[in-house]
Motif scaffolding. Structure first.
Motif, PDB file in Angstrom:
ATOM      1  N   ASP A 156      -4.792 -19.133 -11.580  1.00  0.00           N
ATOM      2  CA  ASP A 156      -5.504 -18.249 -12.502  1.00  0.00           C
ATOM      3  C   ASP A 156      -4.741 -16.981 -12.837  1.00  0.00           C
ATOM      4  OD1 ASP A 156      -5.642 -17.076 -10.064  1.00  0.00           O
ATOM      5  OD2 ASP A 156      -7.819 -16.837  -9.996  1.00  0.00           O
ATOM      6  N   GLY A 157      -3.613 -16.723 -12.159  1.00  0.00           N
ATOM      7  CA  GLY A 157      -2.815 -15.557 -12.479  1.00  0.00           C
ATOM      8  C   GLY A 157      -3.378 -14.252 -11.988  1.00  0.00           C
ATOM      9  N   ALA A 158      -4.340 -14.287 -11.054  1.00  0.00           N
ATOM     10  CA  ALA A 158      -4.926 -13.047 -10.544  1.00  0.00           C
ATOM     11  C   ALA A 158      -3.890 -12.258  -9.741  1.00  0.00           C
ATOM     12  CB  ALA A 158      -6.140 -13.352  -9.682  1.00  0.00           C
ATOM     13  N   LEU A 159      -3.980 -10.953  -9.816  1.00  0.00           N
ATOM     14  CA  LEU A 159      -3.085 -10.075  -9.067  1.00  0.00           C
ATOM     15  C   LEU A 159      -3.547  -9.990  -7.619  1.00  0.00           C
ATOM     16  CD1 LEU A 159      -0.755  -7.958  -9.010  1.00  0.00           C
ATOM     17  CD2 LEU A 159      -2.521  -6.233  -9.518  1.00  0.00           C
ATOM     18  N   THR A 160      -2.611 -10.194  -6.681  1.00  0.00           N
ATOM     19  CA  THR A 160      -2.928 -10.069  -5.260  1.00  0.00           C
ATOM     20  C   THR A 160      -2.245  -8.815  -4.722  1.00  0.00           C
ATOM     21  OG1 THR A 160      -1.057 -11.438  -4.576  1.00  0.00           O
ATOM     22  CG2 THR A 160      -3.144 -12.559  -4.996  1.00  0.00           C
ATOM     23  N   VAL A 161      -3.006  -8.066  -3.941  1.00  0.00           N
ATOM     24  CA  VAL A 161      -2.510  -6.837  -3.348  1.00  0.00           C
ATOM     25  C   VAL A 161      -2.743  -6.922  -1.841  1.00  0.00           C
ATOM     26  CG1 VAL A 161      -2.674  -4.330  -3.285  1.00  0.00           C
ATOM     27  CG2 VAL A 161      -3.094  -5.550  -5.430  1.00  0.00           C
ATOM     28  N   GLY A 162      -1.692  -6.684  -1.064  1.00  0.00           N
ATOM     29  CA  GLY A 162      -1.826  -6.719   0.378  1.00  0.00           C
ATOM     30  C   GLY A 162      -1.076  -5.572   1.030  1.00  0.00           C
ATOM     31  N   VAL A 163      -1.712  -4.979   2.014  1.00  0.00           N
ATOM     32  CA  VAL A 163      -1.070  -3.916   2.793  1.00  0.00           C
ATOM     33  C   VAL A 163      -1.284  -4.252   4.266  1.00  0.00           C
ATOM     34  CG1 VAL A 163      -0.948  -1.463   3.295  1.00  0.00           C
ATOM     35  CG2 VAL A 163      -1.523  -2.226   0.973  1.00  0.00           C
ATOM     36  N   ILE A 164      -0.177  -4.422   4.993  1.00  0.00           N
ATOM     37  CA  ILE A 164      -0.239  -4.799   6.411  1.00  0.00           C
ATOM     38  C   ILE A 164       0.418  -3.693   7.223  1.00  0.00           C
ATOM     39  CG2 ILE A 164       0.409  -6.543   8.112  1.00  0.00           C
ATOM     40  CD1 ILE A 164       0.607  -8.548   5.803  1.00  0.00           C
ATOM     41  N   LEU A 217     -16.222  -4.052  -8.918  1.00  0.00           N
ATOM     42  CA  LEU A 217     -16.375  -3.743 -10.341  1.00  0.00           C
ATOM     43  C   LEU A 217     -15.557  -4.681 -11.220  1.00  0.00           C
ATOM     44  CD1 LEU A 217     -16.333   0.163 -10.265  1.00  0.00           C
ATOM     45  CD2 LEU A 217     -18.265  -1.301 -10.846  1.00  0.00           C
ATOM     46  N   LEU A 218     -14.491  -5.248 -10.671  1.00  0.00           N
ATOM     47  CA  LEU A 218     -13.642  -6.173 -11.426  1.00  0.00           C
ATOM     48  C   LEU A 218     -13.937  -7.630 -11.077  1.00  0.00           C
ATOM     49  CD1 LEU A 218     -10.252  -4.251 -11.111  1.00  0.00           C
ATOM     50  CD2 LEU A 218     -11.797  -4.325 -13.081  1.00  0.00           C
ATOM     51  N   ASP A 219     -15.022  -7.878 -10.307  1.00  0.00           N
ATOM     52  CA  ASP A 219     -15.397  -9.242  -9.895  1.00  0.00           C
ATOM     53  C   ASP A 219     -14.272  -9.902  -9.094  1.00  0.00           C
ATOM     54  OD1 ASP A 219     -17.873  -9.067 -11.133  1.00  0.00           O
ATOM     55  OD2 ASP A 219     -17.073  -9.744 -13.055  1.00  0.00           O
ATOM     56  N   GLY A 220     -13.593  -9.110  -8.273  1.00  0.00           N
ATOM     57  CA  GLY A 220     -12.508  -9.654  -7.470  1.00  0.00           C
ATOM     58  C   GLY A 220     -12.938  -9.954  -6.041  1.00  0.00           C
ATOM     59  N   GLU A 221     -11.934 -10.147  -5.186  1.00  0.00           N
ATOM     60  CA  GLU A 221     -12.176 -10.459  -3.772  1.00  0.00           C
ATOM     61  C   GLU A 221     -11.500  -9.389  -2.926  1.00  0.00           C
ATOM     62  OE1 GLU A 221     -10.610 -14.340  -3.089  1.00  0.00           O
ATOM     63  OE2 GLU A 221     -11.567 -15.199  -4.876  1.00  0.00           O
ATOM     64  N   PHE A 222     -12.169  -9.022  -1.832  1.00  0.00           N
ATOM     65  CA  PHE A 222     -11.618  -7.982  -0.958  1.00  0.00           C
ATOM     66  C   PHE A 222     -11.933  -8.319   0.492  1.00  0.00           C
ATOM     67  CE2 PHE A 222     -12.018  -4.049   1.470  1.00  0.00           C
ATOM     68  CZ  PHE A 222     -10.784  -3.458   1.211  1.00  0.00           C
ATOM     69  N   GLU A 223     -10.950  -8.099   1.338  1.00  0.00           N
ATOM     70  CA  GLU A 223     -11.161  -8.272   2.777  1.00  0.00           C
ATOM     71  C   GLU A 223     -10.239  -7.319   3.521  1.00  0.00           C
ATOM     72  OE1 GLU A 223      -8.104 -12.082   3.343  1.00  0.00           O
ATOM     73  OE2 GLU A 223     -10.271 -12.331   3.615  1.00  0.00           O
ATOM     74  N   SER A 224     -10.688  -6.874   4.668  1.00  0.00           N
ATOM     75  CA  SER A 224      -9.893  -5.987   5.510  1.00  0.00           C
ATOM     76  C   SER A 224     -10.298  -6.200   6.961  1.00  0.00           C
ATOM     77  CB  SER A 224     -10.104  -4.519   5.106  1.00  0.00           C
ATOM     78  OG  SER A 224     -11.449  -4.132   5.332  1.00  0.00           O
ATOM     79  N   GLY A 225      -9.339  -6.035   7.840  1.00  0.00           N
ATOM     80  CA  GLY A 225      -9.647  -6.186   9.253  1.00  0.00           C
ATOM     81  C   GLY A 225      -8.401  -6.543  10.048  1.00  0.00           C
ATOM     82  N   ARG A 272     -13.627  -1.397  -1.700  1.00  0.00           N
ATOM     83  CA  ARG A 272     -14.524  -2.536  -1.928  1.00  0.00           C
ATOM     84  C   ARG A 272     -15.283  -2.373  -3.247  1.00  0.00           C
ATOM     85  NH1 ARG A 272     -15.775  -6.142   1.789  1.00  0.00           N
ATOM     86  NH2 ARG A 272     -15.058  -4.737   3.443  1.00  0.00           N
ATOM     87  N   GLU A 273     -15.703  -1.153  -3.555  1.00  0.00           N
ATOM     88  CA  GLU A 273     -16.402  -0.904  -4.812  1.00  0.00           C
ATOM     89  C   GLU A 273     -15.502  -1.166  -6.012  1.00  0.00           C
ATOM     90  OE1 GLU A 273     -17.815   3.059  -4.559  1.00  0.00           O
ATOM     91  OE2 GLU A 273     -19.610   2.541  -3.393  1.00  0.00           O
ATOM     92  N   ARG A 274     -14.258  -0.724  -5.935  1.00  0.00           N
ATOM     93  CA  ARG A 274     -13.329  -0.942  -7.051  1.00  0.00           C
ATOM     94  C   ARG A 274     -13.116  -2.429  -7.313  1.00  0.00           C
ATOM     95  NH1 ARG A 274     -10.623   3.357  -9.024  1.00  0.00           N
ATOM     96  NH2 ARG A 274     -10.684   5.309  -7.838  1.00  0.00           N
ATOM     97  N   ARG A 332      -4.827  -5.689   8.212  1.00  0.00           N
ATOM     98  CA  ARG A 332      -4.488  -6.189   6.884  1.00  0.00           C
ATOM     99  C   ARG A 332      -5.582  -5.849   5.874  1.00  0.00           C
ATOM    100  NH1 ARG A 332      -3.930 -12.553   5.712  1.00  0.00           N
ATOM    101  NH2 ARG A 332      -6.199 -12.353   5.977  1.00  0.00           N
ATOM    102  N   VAL A 333      -5.153  -5.369   4.731  1.00  0.00           N
ATOM    103  CA  VAL A 333      -6.031  -5.171   3.581  1.00  0.00           C
ATOM    104  C   VAL A 333      -5.552  -6.104   2.486  1.00  0.00           C
ATOM    105  CG1 VAL A 333      -6.779  -3.558   1.785  1.00  0.00           C
ATOM    106  CG2 VAL A 333      -6.558  -2.777   4.155  1.00  0.00           C
ATOM    107  N   ARG A 334      -6.436  -6.903   1.941  1.00  0.00           N
ATOM    108  CA  ARG A 334      -6.051  -7.868   0.904  1.00  0.00           C
ATOM    109  C   ARG A 334      -7.098  -7.840  -0.215  1.00  0.00           C
ATOM    110  NH1 ARG A 334      -6.980 -13.241  -0.564  1.00  0.00           N
ATOM    111  NH2 ARG A 334      -5.172 -14.299  -1.499  1.00  0.00           N
ATOM    112  N   ALA A 335      -6.605  -7.777  -1.441  1.00  0.00           N
ATOM    113  CA  ALA A 335      -7.491  -7.764  -2.609  1.00  0.00           C
ATOM    114  C   ALA A 335      -6.947  -8.729  -3.644  1.00  0.00           C
ATOM    115  CB  ALA A 335      -7.603  -6.363  -3.197  1.00  0.00           C
ATOM    116  N   VAL A 336      -7.863  -9.418  -4.316  1.00  0.00           N
ATOM    117  CA  VAL A 336      -7.517 -10.305  -5.424  1.00  0.00           C
ATOM    118  C   VAL A 336      -8.228  -9.778  -6.659  1.00  0.00           C
ATOM    119  CG1 VAL A 336      -7.572 -12.660  -6.319  1.00  0.00           C
ATOM    120  CG2 VAL A 336      -7.254 -12.270  -3.868  1.00  0.00           C
ATOM    121  N   LEU A 337      -7.457  -9.406  -7.669  1.00  0.00           N
ATOM    122  CA  LEU A 337      -8.002  -8.771  -8.869  1.00  0.00           C
ATOM    123  C   LEU A 337      -7.799  -9.692 -10.069  1.00  0.00           C
ATOM    124  CD1 LEU A 337      -6.586  -5.176  -8.296  1.00  0.00           C
ATOM    125  CD2 LEU A 337      -8.803  -6.096  -7.589  1.00  0.00           C
ATOM    126  N   PRO A 338      -8.869 -10.254 -10.638  1.00  0.00           N
ATOM    127  CA  PRO A 338      -8.719 -11.124 -11.818  1.00  0.00           C
ATOM    128  C   PRO A 338      -8.157 -10.336 -12.998  1.00  0.00           C
ATOM    129  CG  PRO A 338     -10.906 -11.366 -10.823  1.00  0.00           C
ATOM    130  CD  PRO A 338     -10.256 -10.170 -10.177  1.00  0.00           C
TER     131      PRO A 338
END
Length: 405
Positions: A331-339, A366-374, A361-363, A386-392
């Motif tokens: 789908d070409g979604a942008l993935t952002v990760g910080v470890i 708002l873009l209907d993406g995915e977020f996880e941290s832990g 998580r709010e940001r 790790r913080v990981r976000a998937v932004l459509p």
């Protein structure tokens, strides 16, 4: 069972009708000259009964109409009173206006059928035009007041419905205004936190180091970092003020940060985290010709990286902090990760409030993406955060919301 108390206006109408009826009776004004009951006082009985029912025209409309109908029929066997007939018309009108909905719908049809039946019956009986006059009078006494009452009731119901719609519209407008205020406050809180927290955290860490270590070189280095973060934090605050100004202000909003600024962001974090044994790397696996991303996506990704680096400066143990950018297939979604390394940090630390994770998580939401941290476990067994976000990015052809900044 307690009977409902008559309305004050109804009592005045009943008293006025009875007074006028008695006055006309005293002058010998009657509607008929030759009837079955010849005693003049007999005319007063239907008059008094009808006046009594007028007192109940609003509180017991159907009962008043039923008793009034009997009184009107009885009045036809006496010399009759015009006031009795007029008060009956008011009872018909009131039964439609104040009665139950079913009765209000039924009475006009019933009185119409009675008018037609009386007219036809007298035509068959008398076989002359006088029957038409009797039918007309019957319609004026019963059908016409019923139709008038139905019109008035419909107008009142329409007015009530319009007033209810207006109240609902006002309530919805107030709810929209309240939600807009809440959304704006949340936006301002995210911007303020994301812009300033990074710089203030670095200032807090290095000022603590400068105060706790009696080393001129370390103190000078800490003061240099403090000054740099103070200047940059001031610039960020000015940008936030520019965002909050309207077009008539004396400052224009600066452009929102993009992913092109991640290099300098990571470099600044490396400078701030050097004293804590932290190193920072940026791994951008996207294609160089991938094209521009939607502005809300770039801003959200930038803020997520910025807040994650701030958290690493506050809490991470010595080691490497990796920032990873990529594209998810298909789908070409942008993935952002910080470890970042998970463990105790030597030296001074800045306190955290937990608002950063909430803002990230709010940001993403708002873009209907995915977020996880832990916490996660690396391949070599080390503990990492790790913080990981998937932004459509499928909404690139759509303008960002006005409140998203």
């Amino acid at each position: 069972m307690t009977l409902p108390r008559p309305h004050r206006d109804d009592l005045l109408i009943a008293a006025g009708g009875l007074a006028i009826g008695l006055l006309m009776w005293s002058f010998g004004l009657h509607t008929q000259t030759d009837r079955l009951i010849t005693a003049r006082w007999a005319t007063l009985i239907p008059l008094v009964v009808m006046a009594s029912m007028e007192a109940l025209r609003r509180t017991m409309p159907q009962t008043a109409l039923a008793v009034g109908t009997v009184a009107l029929v009885a009045d036809q066997f006496t010399y009759g009173s015009l006031v009795t007939a007029l008060m009956f018309t008011d009872l018909v009108y009131s039964a439609v206006v104040y009665g139950k909905p079913a009765a209000a719908r039924r009475i006009p049809y019933t009185t119409g059928l009675i008018t037609i039946g009386v007219t036809i019956g007298f035509l068959v009986w008398w076989q002359n035009a006088i029957a038409l006059v009797v039918g007309l009078i019957t319609g004026m006494v019963s059908f016409l007041p019923a139709v008038t009452g139905a019109v008035v009731r419909n107008h009142r119901q329409a007015a009530d419905a319009a007033r209810l719609r207006a109240e609902q519209t006002a309530l919805l407008a107030e709810m929209d205004r309240s939600q807009a205020v809440v959304a704006e406050r949340a936006r301002m809180a995210r911007e303020l936190h994301d812009m300033v927290a990074n710089h203030l955290s670095a200032i807090a860490i290095h000022s603590t180091a400068a105060l706790s270590l009696d080393d001129p070189g370390t103190t000078r280095q800490a003061l240099t970092v403090i000054r740099e973060n103070s200047v940059e934090g001031l610039a960020e605050m000015r940008r936030l003020i520019g965002l909050l100004r309207d077009s008539s202000g004396d400052a224009e909003p600066a452009a929102a940060p993009t992913l092109d600024g991640l290099d300098s962001l990571v470099t600044q974090a490396a400078t701030n985290g050097e004293s804590s044994g932290l190193t920072f790397t940026l791994d951008d696996s996207r294609k160089p010709d991938a094209g521009a991303l939607p502005a809300p996506v770039e801003l959200a990704a930038y803020r997520i990286v910025q807040e994650s680096l701030t958290n690493a400066l506050k809490h991470a143990g010595p080691g490497e902090v990796r920032v990873e950018l990529g594209v998810r297939r298909p789908d070409g979604a942008l993935t952002v990760g910080v470890i970042s390394p998970l463990g105790g940090q030597p030296g001074p630390r800045a306190p955290g409030s937990g608002a950063g994770l909430v803002g990230m998580r709010e940001r993403v939401a708002l873009l209907d993406g995915e977020f996880e941290s832990g916490p996660v476990t690396a391949d070599d067994g080390r503990k990492e955060w790790r913080v990981r976000a998937v932004l459509p990015v499928g909404t690139s052809d759509r303008e960002p919301p006005a409140w998203y900044a």
